[in-house]
Design an enzyme around this catalytic site. Structure first.
Site, short mmCIF file in Angstrom:
data_model
loop_
_atom_site.label_atom_id
_atom_site.label_comp_id
_atom_site.label_asym_id
_atom_site.label_seq_id
_atom_site.Cartn_x
_atom_site.Cartn_y
_atom_site.Cartn_z
N GLY A 239 -5.55 36.33 84.39
CA GLY A 239 -4.24 36.92 84.14
C GLY A 239 -3.19 36.04 83.51
O GLY A 239 -2.11 36.54 83.15
N GLU A 275 -10.81 33.52 87.00
CA GLU A 275 -11.43 34.44 86.03
C GLU A 275 -10.55 34.64 84.80
O GLU A 275 -10.15 35.75 84.50
CB GLU A 275 -11.66 35.81 86.69
CG GLU A 275 -12.45 35.81 87.97
CD GLU A 275 -12.38 37.14 88.71
OE1 GLU A 275 -11.47 37.96 88.43
OE2 GLU A 275 -13.23 37.36 89.57
N GLY A 277 -9.56 35.32 81.04
CA GLY A 277 -10.17 35.93 79.85
C GLY A 277 -9.27 35.68 78.65
O GLY A 277 -9.58 34.90 77.76
N CYS A 346 -6.15 58.20 60.74
CA CYS A 346 -5.28 59.37 60.69
C CYS A 346 -4.55 59.58 62.01
O CYS A 346 -4.79 60.55 62.73
CB CYS A 346 -6.10 60.59 60.32
SG CYS A 346 -6.96 60.33 58.77
N GLU A 347 -3.69 58.64 62.35
CA GLU A 347 -2.84 58.69 63.54
C GLU A 347 -1.60 57.89 63.20
O GLU A 347 -1.72 56.78 62.67
CB GLU A 347 -3.50 57.97 64.74
CG GLU A 347 -4.84 58.47 65.15
CD GLU A 347 -4.80 59.26 66.44
OE1 GLU A 347 -3.71 59.41 67.05
OE2 GLU A 347 -5.87 59.75 66.82
N TYR A 375 -9.60 41.20 73.96
CA TYR A 375 -9.34 42.64 73.96
C TYR A 375 -9.16 43.16 72.53
O TYR A 375 -8.37 44.06 72.27
CB TYR A 375 -8.12 42.97 74.86
CG TYR A 375 -8.28 42.37 76.24
CD1 TYR A 375 -9.24 42.87 77.11
CD2 TYR A 375 -7.55 41.25 76.64
CE1 TYR A 375 -9.45 42.29 78.36
CE2 TYR A 375 -7.76 40.66 77.88
CZ TYR A 375 -8.70 41.18 78.74
OH TYR A 375 -8.91 40.60 79.96
#
Ligand SMILES: *Cc1c(COP(=O)(O)O)cnc(C)c1O
Length: 421
Positions: A239, A275, A277, A346-347, A375
Protein backbone atom coordinates in the site's frame (compact mmCIF):
# COMPACT_ATOMS: atom_id res chain seq x y z
CA UNK A 1 13.72 7.54 -8.76
CA UNK A 2 13.55 5.65 -12.03
CA UNK A 3 15.66 5.01 -15.11
CA UNK A 4 13.54 6.78 -17.76
CA UNK A 5 15.61 9.89 -18.44
CA UNK A 6 16.45 12.07 -21.43
CA UNK A 7 19.88 11.70 -22.94
CA UNK A 8 20.91 13.88 -25.91
CA UNK A 9 17.29 14.91 -26.28
CA UNK A 10 15.90 11.36 -26.45
CA UNK A 11 13.97 9.53 -23.76
CA UNK A 12 15.90 6.44 -22.71
CA UNK A 13 14.97 3.37 -20.70
CA UNK A 14 18.30 2.77 -18.96
CA UNK A 15 20.66 2.75 -21.99
CA UNK A 16 18.02 1.89 -24.57
CA UNK A 17 16.55 4.52 -26.89
CA UNK A 18 12.79 4.15 -26.57
CA UNK A 19 12.19 5.43 -30.11
CA UNK A 20 14.29 2.49 -31.31
CA UNK A 21 12.11 0.06 -29.34
CA UNK A 22 9.02 1.70 -30.85
CA UNK A 23 10.46 1.17 -34.33
CA UNK A 24 11.09 -2.53 -33.58
CA UNK A 25 7.96 -3.40 -31.62
CA UNK A 26 5.36 -0.91 -32.84
CA UNK A 27 3.14 1.16 -30.58
CA UNK A 28 1.63 1.15 -28.06
CA UNK A 29 3.83 -0.93 -25.75
CA UNK A 30 4.69 -1.19 -22.08
CA UNK A 31 8.34 -0.90 -21.12
CA UNK A 32 9.81 -1.87 -17.75
CA UNK A 33 13.27 -1.08 -16.38
CA UNK A 34 15.11 -3.91 -14.61
CA UNK A 35 17.30 -1.47 -12.71
CA UNK A 36 14.26 0.37 -11.34
CA UNK A 37 12.47 -2.84 -10.33
CA UNK A 38 15.64 -4.05 -8.62
CA UNK A 39 16.24 -0.79 -6.82
CA UNK A 40 12.66 -0.54 -5.54
CA UNK A 41 12.71 -4.12 -4.27
CA UNK A 42 16.01 -3.50 -2.53
CA UNK A 43 14.70 -0.36 -0.82
CA UNK A 44 12.25 -2.58 1.05
CA UNK A 45 14.77 -5.25 1.98
CA UNK A 46 17.14 -2.53 3.20
CA UNK A 47 14.32 -0.91 5.19
CA UNK A 48 13.75 -4.19 7.03
CA UNK A 49 17.41 -5.11 7.54
CA UNK A 50 18.01 -6.69 10.90
CA UNK A 51 14.45 -7.99 11.17
CA UNK A 52 13.53 -11.48 10.04
CA UNK A 53 11.46 -10.67 6.96
CA UNK A 54 10.08 -11.66 3.57
CA UNK A 55 9.08 -9.11 0.92
CA UNK A 56 6.20 -10.67 -1.03
CA UNK A 57 5.63 -8.78 -4.27
CA UNK A 58 1.89 -8.15 -4.78
CA UNK A 59 1.97 -9.59 -8.26
CA UNK A 60 -1.51 -8.44 -9.16
CA UNK A 61 0.20 -5.10 -9.85
CA UNK A 62 2.45 -6.50 -12.61
CA UNK A 63 2.52 -10.22 -13.28
CA UNK A 64 4.63 -10.85 -16.38
CA UNK A 65 6.78 -13.96 -15.83
CA UNK A 66 9.97 -12.06 -16.64
CA UNK A 67 9.24 -9.43 -14.00
CA UNK A 68 8.43 -12.15 -11.46
CA UNK A 69 11.63 -14.03 -12.30
CA UNK A 70 13.71 -10.87 -11.91
CA UNK A 71 12.23 -10.18 -8.46
CA UNK A 72 12.25 -13.85 -7.44
CA UNK A 73 15.97 -14.09 -8.23
CA UNK A 74 16.49 -11.18 -5.83
CA UNK A 75 14.79 -13.22 -3.10
CA UNK A 76 11.24 -11.89 -3.37
CA UNK A 77 8.28 -13.92 -2.28
CA UNK A 78 4.91 -13.40 -3.93
CA UNK A 79 1.49 -12.33 -2.70
CA UNK A 80 -1.03 -14.07 -4.97
CA UNK A 81 -4.80 -13.68 -5.21
CA UNK A 82 -5.77 -16.51 -7.56
CA UNK A 83 -4.65 -19.93 -8.73
CA UNK A 84 -3.59 -18.30 -11.98
CA UNK A 85 -1.26 -15.96 -10.12
CA UNK A 86 0.02 -18.87 -8.07
CA UNK A 87 0.81 -20.75 -11.30
CA UNK A 88 2.60 -17.69 -12.68
CA UNK A 89 4.72 -17.39 -9.54
CA UNK A 90 5.66 -21.06 -9.74
CA UNK A 91 6.40 -20.81 -13.46
CA UNK A 92 8.74 -17.93 -12.65
CA UNK A 93 10.62 -20.19 -10.23
CA UNK A 94 9.29 -18.89 -6.91
CA UNK A 95 9.16 -21.76 -4.38
CA UNK A 96 5.77 -22.39 -2.68
CA UNK A 97 7.21 -21.58 0.73
CA UNK A 98 7.68 -17.97 -0.43
CA UNK A 99 4.08 -17.57 -1.65
CA UNK A 100 1.20 -16.19 0.42
CA UNK A 101 -2.40 -16.44 -0.78
CA UNK A 102 -4.66 -13.41 -0.21
CA UNK A 103 -8.16 -12.57 -1.39
CA UNK A 104 -11.75 -12.76 -0.17
CA UNK A 105 -13.00 -15.43 -2.55
CA UNK A 106 -10.56 -18.34 -2.64
CA UNK A 107 -12.36 -21.40 -3.98
CA UNK A 108 -11.97 -24.91 -2.57
CA UNK A 109 -10.19 -25.90 -5.77
CA UNK A 110 -7.68 -23.04 -5.34
CA UNK A 111 -7.17 -24.06 -1.71
CA UNK A 112 -6.50 -27.72 -2.43
CA UNK A 113 -4.14 -27.08 -5.37
CA UNK A 114 -1.96 -24.64 -3.43
CA UNK A 115 -2.14 -26.63 -0.19
CA UNK A 116 -0.90 -29.79 -1.91
CA UNK A 117 2.03 -27.82 -3.29
CA UNK A 118 3.05 -26.64 0.18
CA UNK A 119 2.14 -22.96 0.07
CA UNK A 120 3.58 -20.78 2.81
CA UNK A 121 0.41 -19.20 4.17
CA UNK A 122 -3.26 -18.47 3.56
CA UNK A 123 -4.43 -15.02 4.53
CA UNK A 124 -7.96 -15.95 5.57
CA UNK A 125 -10.54 -13.22 5.17
CA UNK A 126 -13.77 -14.64 6.67
CA UNK A 127 -15.27 -17.36 8.87
CA UNK A 128 -16.86 -19.26 5.96
CA UNK A 129 -13.46 -19.27 4.24
CA UNK A 130 -11.86 -20.62 7.42
CA UNK A 131 -14.43 -23.44 7.59
CA UNK A 132 -13.89 -24.32 3.93
CA UNK A 133 -10.12 -24.33 4.32
CA UNK A 134 -10.39 -26.59 7.37
CA UNK A 135 -12.54 -29.04 5.39
CA UNK A 136 -10.25 -29.01 2.37
CA UNK A 137 -7.07 -29.41 4.42
CA UNK A 138 -8.35 -32.16 6.69
CA UNK A 139 -9.83 -33.94 3.66
CA UNK A 140 -6.34 -34.03 2.17
CA UNK A 141 -4.72 -34.98 5.48
CA UNK A 142 -2.79 -31.70 5.41
CA UNK A 143 -2.48 -28.64 7.63
CA UNK A 144 -3.06 -25.13 6.33
CA UNK A 145 -0.87 -22.41 7.86
CA UNK A 146 -3.07 -19.36 8.31
CA UNK A 147 -3.01 -15.72 9.22
CA UNK A 148 -6.37 -14.10 9.75
CA UNK A 149 -6.71 -10.85 7.83
CA UNK A 150 -8.01 -8.36 10.33
CA UNK A 151 -9.83 -5.21 9.33
CA UNK A 152 -8.53 -2.57 11.74
CA UNK A 153 -11.20 0.02 10.85
CA UNK A 154 -8.62 2.57 9.76
CA UNK A 155 -9.22 5.07 6.99
CA UNK A 156 -6.22 4.90 4.67
CA UNK A 157 -7.22 8.31 3.26
CA UNK A 158 -6.74 7.15 -0.30
CA UNK A 159 -9.03 6.75 -3.32
CA UNK A 160 -12.35 5.19 -2.30
CA UNK A 161 -11.90 2.25 -4.70
CA UNK A 162 -8.58 1.20 -3.18
CA UNK A 163 -9.26 1.73 0.54
CA UNK A 164 -9.65 -1.71 2.13
CA UNK A 165 -9.33 -1.28 5.89
CA UNK A 166 -12.58 0.47 6.81
CA UNK A 167 -15.44 -1.32 8.54
CA UNK A 168 -17.62 -1.18 5.40
CA UNK A 169 -14.92 -2.66 3.11
CA UNK A 170 -15.31 -6.31 2.12
CA UNK A 171 -11.85 -7.33 3.32
CA UNK A 172 -10.87 -9.25 6.47
CA UNK A 173 -12.69 -9.72 9.75
CA UNK A 174 -13.36 -6.86 12.18
CA UNK A 175 -10.39 -6.63 14.53
CA UNK A 176 -12.63 -6.54 17.60
CA UNK A 177 -13.89 -10.04 16.71
CA UNK A 178 -10.45 -11.45 15.96
CA UNK A 179 -9.82 -13.08 19.35
CA UNK A 180 -13.08 -15.02 19.11
CA UNK A 181 -12.31 -16.20 15.56
CA UNK A 182 -8.71 -17.17 16.44
CA UNK A 183 -10.08 -19.29 19.31
CA UNK A 184 -12.36 -21.05 16.83
CA UNK A 185 -9.60 -21.39 14.23
CA UNK A 186 -7.17 -23.08 16.59
CA UNK A 187 -9.80 -25.72 17.43
CA UNK A 188 -10.45 -26.55 13.76
CA UNK A 189 -8.88 -29.63 12.15
CA UNK A 190 -6.37 -28.94 9.41
CA UNK A 191 -5.70 -25.37 10.52
CA UNK A 192 -2.53 -24.01 12.08
CA UNK A 193 -2.50 -20.40 13.23
CA UNK A 194 0.85 -18.83 12.35
CA UNK A 195 0.20 -15.12 12.28
CA UNK A 196 -1.88 -12.03 11.67
CA UNK A 197 -2.44 -10.25 8.36
CA UNK A 198 -3.52 -6.69 7.64
CA UNK A 199 -3.69 -4.60 4.46
CA UNK A 200 -5.48 -1.26 4.66
CA UNK A 201 -5.35 0.01 1.09
CA UNK A 202 -3.23 1.20 -1.77
CA UNK A 203 -1.48 4.44 -2.77
CA UNK A 204 -1.18 5.64 0.83
CA UNK A 205 0.62 8.97 0.94
CA UNK A 206 0.87 9.26 4.71
CA UNK A 207 2.32 6.87 7.27
CA UNK A 208 -0.27 7.67 9.93
CA UNK A 209 -2.89 5.09 8.87
CA UNK A 210 -0.15 2.42 8.87
CA UNK A 211 0.91 3.52 12.34
CA UNK A 212 -2.62 3.25 13.64
CA UNK A 213 -3.22 -0.16 12.02
CA UNK A 214 0.11 -1.68 13.08
CA UNK A 215 -0.39 -0.43 16.64
CA UNK A 216 -3.67 -2.33 16.73
CA UNK A 217 -1.96 -5.43 15.29
CA UNK A 218 0.73 -5.25 17.99
CA UNK A 219 -1.93 -5.12 20.72
CA UNK A 220 -3.76 -8.04 19.12
CA UNK A 221 -0.52 -10.05 18.93
CA UNK A 222 0.02 -9.67 22.67
CA UNK A 223 -3.59 -10.56 23.46
CA UNK A 224 -3.53 -13.65 21.23
CA UNK A 225 -0.25 -14.85 22.67
CA UNK A 226 -1.66 -14.48 26.17
CA UNK A 227 -4.45 -16.79 25.00
CA UNK A 228 -1.91 -19.38 23.91
CA UNK A 229 -1.70 -18.74 20.15
CA UNK A 230 1.74 -19.01 18.61
CA UNK A 231 1.72 -15.76 16.62
CA UNK A 232 5.08 -15.81 14.88
CA UNK A 233 4.46 -13.95 11.61
CA UNK A 234 2.96 -10.56 10.92
CA UNK A 235 1.91 -9.83 7.35
CA UNK A 236 1.62 -6.06 7.19
CA UNK A 237 0.26 -5.83 3.63
CA UNK A 238 1.30 -3.39 0.93
CA UNK A 239 0.00 0.00 0.00
CA UNK A 240 2.86 2.46 0.18
CA UNK A 241 2.12 5.19 -2.38
CA UNK A 242 4.30 6.46 -5.21
CA UNK A 243 4.78 9.92 -6.75
CA UNK A 244 2.65 10.12 -9.90
CA UNK A 245 3.65 13.74 -10.53
CA UNK A 246 7.31 14.51 -10.91
CA UNK A 247 8.65 16.91 -8.35
CA UNK A 248 5.35 17.67 -6.64
CA UNK A 249 4.18 14.97 -4.29
CA UNK A 250 6.64 13.14 -2.10
CA UNK A 251 5.06 10.09 -0.46
CA UNK A 252 6.88 8.52 2.51
CA UNK A 253 10.06 6.61 1.75
CA UNK A 254 10.41 2.85 2.29
CA UNK A 255 13.11 3.63 4.88
CA UNK A 256 10.62 5.68 6.93
CA UNK A 257 8.08 2.91 6.49
CA UNK A 258 10.66 0.39 7.74
CA UNK A 259 11.37 2.56 10.78
CA UNK A 260 7.65 2.68 11.48
CA UNK A 261 7.44 -1.12 11.32
CA UNK A 262 10.35 -1.39 13.72
CA UNK A 263 8.73 1.09 16.09
CA UNK A 264 5.26 -0.48 16.09
CA UNK A 265 5.86 -4.24 15.88
CA UNK A 266 9.65 -4.64 15.94
CA UNK A 267 9.87 -5.79 19.55
CA UNK A 268 7.48 -8.73 19.12
CA UNK A 269 10.05 -11.10 17.67
CA UNK A 270 7.79 -11.93 14.73
CA UNK A 271 8.89 -12.61 11.18
CA UNK A 272 7.69 -9.62 9.16
CA UNK A 273 6.02 -10.06 5.77
CA UNK A 274 5.14 -7.11 3.59
CA UNK A 275 3.30 -7.11 0.26
CA UNK A 276 4.28 -4.06 -1.78
CA UNK A 277 3.13 -3.95 -5.40
CA UNK A 278 2.76 -0.42 -6.68
CA UNK A 279 5.96 0.96 -5.16
CA UNK A 280 8.06 -1.74 -6.80
CA UNK A 281 6.45 -1.75 -10.25
CA UNK A 282 4.66 1.59 -10.67
CA UNK A 283 7.50 3.88 -11.60
CA UNK A 284 9.45 1.02 -13.17
CA UNK A 285 7.12 1.01 -16.18
CA UNK A 286 5.85 3.36 -18.89
CA UNK A 287 3.36 3.07 -21.72
CA UNK A 288 4.74 4.34 -25.02
CA UNK A 289 2.20 5.55 -27.55
CA UNK A 290 2.12 7.40 -30.86
CA UNK A 291 0.11 10.48 -31.73
CA UNK A 292 -2.46 9.58 -34.38
CA UNK A 293 -4.04 13.02 -34.86
CA UNK A 294 -4.05 16.44 -33.32
CA UNK A 295 -7.67 17.52 -33.59
CA UNK A 296 -8.62 21.19 -33.19
CA UNK A 297 -12.18 22.39 -32.89
CA UNK A 298 -13.58 25.66 -31.53
CA UNK A 299 -10.62 26.40 -29.35
CA UNK A 300 -10.40 22.84 -28.01
CA UNK A 301 -7.50 20.55 -28.78
CA UNK A 302 -7.38 16.79 -28.52
CA UNK A 303 -4.19 14.84 -28.85
CA UNK A 304 -5.49 11.48 -30.08
CA UNK A 305 -2.98 8.71 -29.35
CA UNK A 306 -2.93 5.03 -30.26
CA UNK A 307 -3.11 3.79 -26.64
CA UNK A 308 -6.54 3.62 -25.05
CA UNK A 309 -8.34 3.00 -21.79
CA UNK A 310 -8.31 -0.71 -22.60
CA UNK A 311 -4.49 -0.59 -22.39
CA UNK A 312 -4.26 1.60 -19.28
CA UNK A 313 -7.50 2.01 -17.36
CA UNK A 314 -6.26 3.94 -14.32
CA UNK A 315 -7.28 7.43 -15.53
CA UNK A 316 -10.78 6.21 -16.49
CA UNK A 317 -11.25 4.03 -13.41
CA UNK A 318 -9.69 6.10 -10.64
CA UNK A 319 -9.37 9.54 -12.23
CA UNK A 320 -5.65 8.88 -11.87
CA UNK A 321 -3.01 11.38 -12.97
CA UNK A 322 -0.12 10.16 -15.12
CA UNK A 323 2.66 12.43 -16.31
CA UNK A 324 2.91 12.37 -20.10
CA UNK A 325 6.15 13.33 -21.86
CA UNK A 326 7.30 13.33 -25.48
CA UNK A 327 10.08 10.92 -26.43
CA UNK A 328 11.82 13.85 -28.10
CA UNK A 329 12.90 16.20 -25.31
CA UNK A 330 11.24 19.61 -25.81
CA UNK A 331 13.51 22.66 -26.18
CA UNK A 332 13.83 24.52 -22.88
CA UNK A 333 11.19 27.26 -22.61
CA UNK A 334 9.15 26.06 -25.58
CA UNK A 335 5.55 27.32 -25.57
CA UNK A 336 3.08 24.67 -24.41
CA UNK A 337 -0.53 24.15 -25.46
CA UNK A 338 -3.31 22.79 -23.29
CA UNK A 339 -4.61 19.59 -24.85
CA UNK A 340 -6.79 16.67 -23.85
CA UNK A 341 -4.80 13.50 -24.34
CA UNK A 342 -7.29 10.85 -25.44
CA UNK A 343 -7.36 7.34 -26.86
CA UNK A 344 -9.30 5.90 -29.79
CA UNK A 345 -11.83 3.91 -27.73
CA UNK A 346 -15.49 4.80 -28.14
CA UNK A 347 -16.01 6.16 -24.62
CA UNK A 348 -15.61 9.71 -23.39
CA UNK A 349 -13.86 8.19 -20.37
CA UNK A 350 -11.04 7.17 -22.68
CA UNK A 351 -9.08 10.22 -21.63
CA UNK A 352 -5.56 10.12 -20.20
CA UNK A 353 -5.37 13.83 -19.32
CA UNK A 354 -7.52 16.92 -19.58
CA UNK A 355 -6.19 20.41 -20.39
CA UNK A 356 -2.63 19.13 -20.02
CA UNK A 357 0.12 21.60 -20.96
CA UNK A 358 2.09 19.80 -23.65
CA UNK A 359 4.84 20.96 -25.98
CA UNK A 360 3.83 21.10 -29.67
CA UNK A 361 3.25 17.58 -30.99
CA UNK A 362 2.24 16.32 -34.39
CA UNK A 363 0.87 13.19 -35.97
CA UNK A 364 3.41 10.42 -35.67
CA UNK A 365 5.24 11.81 -32.63
CA UNK A 366 5.91 9.45 -29.74
CA UNK A 367 4.91 10.01 -26.12
CA UNK A 368 5.43 8.14 -22.86
CA UNK A 369 2.75 7.83 -20.20
CA UNK A 370 4.79 7.54 -17.02
CA UNK A 371 4.21 5.57 -13.80
CA UNK A 372 2.32 2.87 -15.70
CA UNK A 373 4.19 -0.21 -14.45
CA UNK A 374 1.67 -1.14 -11.75
CA UNK A 375 -2.00 -1.84 -12.45
CA UNK A 376 -1.32 -1.11 -16.12
CA UNK A 377 -0.75 -4.12 -18.37
CA UNK A 378 -2.42 -6.43 -15.84
CA UNK A 379 -5.69 -4.53 -16.10
CA UNK A 380 -5.65 -4.30 -19.89
CA UNK A 381 -8.45 -5.76 -21.97
CA UNK A 382 -9.26 -6.20 -25.65
CA UNK A 383 -12.19 -3.80 -25.48
CA UNK A 384 -12.97 -2.45 -28.96
CA UNK A 385 -11.16 -5.58 -30.27
CA UNK A 386 -7.79 -4.01 -29.72
CA UNK A 387 -5.14 -6.72 -29.18
CA UNK A 388 -3.32 -6.55 -25.83
CA UNK A 389 -0.26 -4.33 -26.06
CA UNK A 390 3.16 -5.97 -25.83
CA UNK A 391 5.47 -5.72 -22.83
CA UNK A 392 9.19 -5.02 -23.11
CA UNK A 393 11.87 -5.37 -20.44
CA UNK A 394 15.06 -3.33 -20.57
CA UNK A 395 18.35 -4.12 -18.89
CA UNK A 396 21.31 -1.82 -19.45
CA UNK A 397 21.63 -1.41 -23.23
CA UNK A 398 19.43 -4.29 -24.33
CA UNK A 399 15.74 -5.05 -24.38
CA UNK A 400 13.53 -8.08 -24.84
CA UNK A 401 9.88 -8.45 -25.73
CA UNK A 402 8.50 -10.28 -22.70
CA UNK A 403 5.00 -10.53 -24.13
CA UNK A 404 4.48 -10.15 -27.86
CA UNK A 405 1.54 -8.34 -29.36
CA UNK A 406 -1.06 -10.88 -30.49
CA UNK A 407 -2.05 -10.57 -34.13
CA UNK A 408 -5.65 -9.80 -34.98
CA UNK A 409 -5.96 -13.35 -36.35
CA UNK A 410 -4.78 -14.79 -33.03
CA UNK A 411 -7.33 -12.67 -31.23
CA UNK A 412 -10.14 -13.90 -33.50
CA UNK A 413 -8.99 -17.50 -33.33
CA UNK A 414 -10.00 -17.73 -29.67
CA UNK A 415 -13.69 -17.42 -30.52
CA UNK A 416 -15.81 -20.42 -31.56
CA UNK A 417 -18.88 -20.17 -33.75
CA UNK A 418 -21.23 -23.10 -32.97
CA UNK A 419 -22.10 -25.45 -35.83
CA UNK A 420 -25.80 -24.72 -35.43
CA UNK A 421 -25.39 -21.09 -36.44
C1 LIG B 1 -3.34 -4.93 -3.73
C2 LIG B 1 -2.79 -5.56 -2.52
C3 LIG B 1 -1.46 -5.33 -2.16
C4 LIG B 1 -0.55 -4.38 -2.90
O1 LIG B 1 -0.90 -3.06 -2.78
P1 LIG B 1 0.07 -1.93 -3.38
O2 LIG B 1 -0.65 -0.68 -3.15
O3 LIG B 1 0.22 -2.24 -4.83
O4 LIG B 1 1.35 -2.01 -2.65
C5 LIG B 1 -0.96 -6.02 -1.07
N1 LIG B 1 -1.72 -6.87 -0.36
C6 LIG B 1 -3.02 -7.12 -0.68
C7 LIG B 1 -3.79 -8.07 0.13
C8 LIG B 1 -3.59 -6.46 -1.75
O5 LIG B 1 -4.87 -6.70 -2.07
Amino acid sequence: MDHFLYRDGRLMAEDVDLAHVAACVGTPFYCYSSATLTRHFQLFTEALTGMDHLVCFAMKSCSNLAVLKLLGDLGAGMDVVSLGEYARARAAGIPPDRIVFSGVGKTRHEMSETLKAGIRQFNVESEPELAALSQVASGLGLTAPIALRVNPDVDARTHDKIATGRRQDKFGVPIDRAEEIYARASALPGIEVVGIDVHIGSQLTSLEPFEEAYGKVARLTRALRAQGHDIRRLDLGGGLGIPYTRGNDAPPLPSDYGALIRRTVGDLGCEIEIEPGRLIAGNAGILVSRVVYLKREAGHRWLIVDAGMNDLIRPAMYGAHHDIVPLHEPEPGVATEDVDVVGPVCESGDTFARARAMPPLEDGDLIAIRSAGAYGAVMASEYNSRPLVPEVLVKDDHFAVIRPRPSIDEMLARDRVPEWL
